[in-house]
Write a protein that holds these residues in place. Structure first.
Motif, PDB file in Angstrom:
ATOM      1  N   TYR A 101      -7.644   4.450  -4.008  1.00  0.00           N
ATOM      2  CA  TYR A 101      -7.305   5.381  -2.774  1.00  0.00           C
ATOM      3  C   TYR A 101      -5.880   5.964  -3.095  1.00  0.00           C
ATOM      4  N   THR A 102      -5.128   5.354  -4.196  1.00  0.00           N
ATOM      5  CA  THR A 102      -3.915   5.825  -4.441  1.00  0.00           C
ATOM      6  C   THR A 102      -3.458   6.779  -5.876  1.00  0.00           C
ATOM      7  N   GLY A 103      -4.674   6.697  -6.425  1.00  0.00           N
ATOM      8  CA  GLY A 103      -4.774   7.246  -7.723  1.00  0.00           C
ATOM      9  C   GLY A 103      -4.456   6.227  -8.953  1.00  0.00           C
ATOM     10  N   TRP A 104      -5.222   6.484 -10.087  1.00  0.00           N
ATOM     11  CA  TRP A 104      -5.265   5.602 -11.196  1.00  0.00           C
ATOM     12  C   TRP A 104      -3.950   5.411 -11.814  1.00  0.00           C
ATOM     13  N   GLN A 105      -2.883   6.241 -11.704  1.00  0.00           N
ATOM     14  CA  GLN A 105      -1.620   6.150 -12.326  1.00  0.00           C
ATOM     15  C   GLN A 105      -0.954   5.285 -11.262  1.00  0.00           C
ATOM     16  N   ASN A 106      -1.042   5.495 -10.018  1.00  0.00           N
ATOM     17  CA  ASN A 106      -0.277   4.530  -9.121  1.00  0.00           C
ATOM     18  C   ASN A 106      -0.791   3.169  -9.193  1.00  0.00           C
ATOM     19  N   GLY A 107      -1.983   2.794  -9.351  1.00  0.00           N
ATOM     20  CA  GLY A 107      -2.577   1.688  -9.684  1.00  0.00           C
ATOM     21  C   GLY A 107      -2.185   0.892 -10.782  1.00  0.00           C
ATOM     22  N   ALA A 108      -2.165   1.704 -11.968  1.00  0.00           N
ATOM     23  CA  ALA A 108      -1.532   1.289 -13.069  1.00  0.00           C
ATOM     24  C   ALA A 108      -0.380   0.455 -13.103  1.00  0.00           C
ATOM     25  N   ARG A 109       0.455   1.468 -12.367  1.00  0.00           N
ATOM     26  CA  ARG A 109       2.056   0.759 -12.150  1.00  0.00           C
ATOM     27  C   ARG A 109       1.978  -0.386 -11.456  1.00  0.00           C
ATOM     28  N   VAL A 129      -5.600 -13.962  -7.504  1.00  0.00           N
ATOM     29  CA  VAL A 129      -6.924 -13.316  -7.236  1.00  0.00           C
ATOM     30  C   VAL A 129      -6.761 -12.031  -6.127  1.00  0.00           C
ATOM     31  N   GLU A 130      -6.068 -12.307  -5.096  1.00  0.00           N
ATOM     32  CA  GLU A 130      -5.723 -11.407  -4.155  1.00  0.00           C
ATOM     33  C   GLU A 130      -4.999 -10.220  -4.525  1.00  0.00           C
ATOM     34  N   LEU A 131      -3.682 -10.495  -5.308  1.00  0.00           N
ATOM     35  CA  LEU A 131      -3.124  -9.466  -5.938  1.00  0.00           C
ATOM     36  C   LEU A 131      -3.952  -8.636  -6.842  1.00  0.00           C
ATOM     37  N   ARG A 132      -4.700  -9.195  -7.638  1.00  0.00           N
ATOM     38  CA  ARG A 132      -5.550  -8.425  -8.572  1.00  0.00           C
ATOM     39  C   ARG A 132      -6.701  -7.731  -7.692  1.00  0.00           C
ATOM     40  N   GLU A 133      -7.043  -8.227  -6.617  1.00  0.00           N
ATOM     41  CA  GLU A 133      -8.283  -7.223  -6.011  1.00  0.00           C
ATOM     42  C   GLU A 133      -7.477  -6.100  -5.307  1.00  0.00           C
ATOM     43  N   ILE A 134      -6.471  -6.031  -4.794  1.00  0.00           N
ATOM     44  CA  ILE A 134      -5.511  -5.107  -4.255  1.00  0.00           C
ATOM     45  C   ILE A 134      -5.147  -3.848  -5.174  1.00  0.00           C
ATOM     46  N   VAL A 135      -4.944  -4.493  -6.523  1.00  0.00           N
ATOM     47  CA  VAL A 135      -4.737  -3.474  -7.618  1.00  0.00           C
ATOM     48  C   VAL A 135      -6.151  -2.549  -7.612  1.00  0.00           C
ATOM     49  N   ILE A 136      -7.011  -3.098  -7.724  1.00  0.00           N
ATOM     50  CA  ILE A 136      -8.395  -2.366  -7.864  1.00  0.00           C
ATOM     51  C   ILE A 136      -8.639  -1.648  -6.533  1.00  0.00           C
ATOM     52  N   PHE A 137      -8.359  -2.122  -5.513  1.00  0.00           N
ATOM     53  CA  PHE A 137      -8.595  -1.478  -4.076  1.00  0.00           C
ATOM     54  C   PHE A 137      -7.719  -0.161  -3.995  1.00  0.00           C
ATOM     55  N   LEU A 138      -6.563  -0.426  -4.268  1.00  0.00           N
ATOM     56  CA  LEU A 138      -5.402   0.639  -4.182  1.00  0.00           C
ATOM     57  C   LEU A 138      -5.703   1.698  -5.105  1.00  0.00           C
ATOM     58  N   SER A 139      -6.012   1.392  -6.397  1.00  0.00           N
ATOM     59  CA  SER A 139      -6.009   2.233  -7.529  1.00  0.00           C
ATOM     60  C   SER A 139      -7.141   3.350  -7.009  1.00  0.00           C
ATOM     61  N   GLY A 155       0.789  -1.390   0.013  1.00  0.00           N
ATOM     62  CA  GLY A 155       0.084  -0.004  -0.300  1.00  0.00           C
ATOM     63  C   GLY A 155       0.639   1.231  -0.082  1.00  0.00           C
ATOM     64  N   VAL A 156       1.824   1.322   0.944  1.00  0.00           N
ATOM     65  CA  VAL A 156       2.741   2.588   0.989  1.00  0.00           C
ATOM     66  C   VAL A 156       3.620   2.681  -0.447  1.00  0.00           C
ATOM     67  N   LEU A 157       3.970   1.389  -0.885  1.00  0.00           N
ATOM     68  CA  LEU A 157       4.923   1.575  -2.178  1.00  0.00           C
ATOM     69  C   LEU A 157       4.006   2.156  -3.506  1.00  0.00           C
ATOM     70  N   THR A 158       2.744   1.406  -3.303  1.00  0.00           N
ATOM     71  CA  THR A 158       1.846   1.863  -4.462  1.00  0.00           C
ATOM     72  C   THR A 158       1.595   3.563  -4.184  1.00  0.00           C
ATOM     73  N   ALA A 159       1.109   4.108  -3.153  1.00  0.00           N
ATOM     74  CA  ALA A 159       0.958   5.364  -2.920  1.00  0.00           C
ATOM     75  C   ALA A 159       1.941   6.246  -3.331  1.00  0.00           C
ATOM     76  N   THR A 160       3.185   5.887  -2.904  1.00  0.00           N
ATOM     77  CA  THR A 160       4.282   6.977  -3.346  1.00  0.00           C
ATOM     78  C   THR A 160       4.896   6.522  -4.841  1.00  0.00           C
ATOM     79  N   GLY A 161       4.447   5.504  -5.465  1.00  0.00           N
ATOM     80  CA  GLY A 161       4.821   5.449  -7.121  1.00  0.00           C
ATOM     81  C   GLY A 161       6.113   4.432  -6.665  1.00  0.00           C
ATOM     82  N   ALA A 162       6.534   3.972  -6.101  1.00  0.00           N
ATOM     83  CA  ALA A 162       7.580   3.334  -5.864  1.00  0.00           C
ATOM     84  C   ALA A 162       7.622   1.688  -6.485  1.00  0.00           C
ATOM     85  N   ALA A 163       7.481   1.970  -7.939  1.00  0.00           N
ATOM     86  CA  ALA A 163       7.529   0.659  -8.825  1.00  0.00           C
ATOM     87  C   ALA A 163       8.566  -0.327  -8.567  1.00  0.00           C
TER      88      ALA A 163
END
Length: 127
Positions: free
Chosen positions: A101-109, A89-99, A62-70
């Motif tokens: 809260y962290t912005g679509w660009q961070n979620g896309a990364r 399944v869990e990883l893909r769900e995390i992507v949807i959830f975090l997108s 979550g933190v790494l996604t929010a900060t864009g630390a791909a």
């Protein structure tokens, strides 16, 4: 005899923990940054009671996604997947959830990292 046997206990504990967390062999390194990472973060913080490795990994993703630390996500996501902490399944769900809260660009990364990790694992297992 292991490469770690000659090292101080804290360093050995940290390097072994890094190997567990990341899923690949570690070797000793130089410099203060490496020392703090191994001797404090992995020898102490990753070994504290109260949170499972999965819990720590979820927080970190979550933190790494929010900060864009791909770049660091590229280490953490495949390791969590390979260690069985997070399924496809869990990883893909995390992507949807975090997108959301962290912005679509961070979620896309994150999505790129997740799909790459899942694809590499599938190719490795022959699926």
């Amino acid at each position: 005899m292991s490469e770690f046997d000659e090292l101080p206990e804290t360093r050995r504990r940290g390097l072994r923990r890094m190997e567990q967390v990341y899923g690949f062999e570690m070797s000793d390194g130089d410099g203060d940054f490496f020392r703090y990472t191994v001797d404090h973060l992995f020898a102490d913080i990753w070994n504290r009671p109260g949170l499972s490795d999965r819990d720590r990994r979820l927080l970190l993703i979550g933190v790494l996604t929010a900060t864009g630390a791909a770049d660091v996500l590229g280490i953490q996501v495949p390791a969590a997947h390979a260690n069985g902490e997070l399924s496809d399944v869990e990883l893909r769900e995390i992507v949807i959830f975090l997108s959301h809260y962290t912005g679509w660009q961070n979620g896309a990364r994150l999505n790129t990292v997740v799909e790459d990790a899942i694809g590499k694992a599938a190719r490795k297992s022959g699926a």
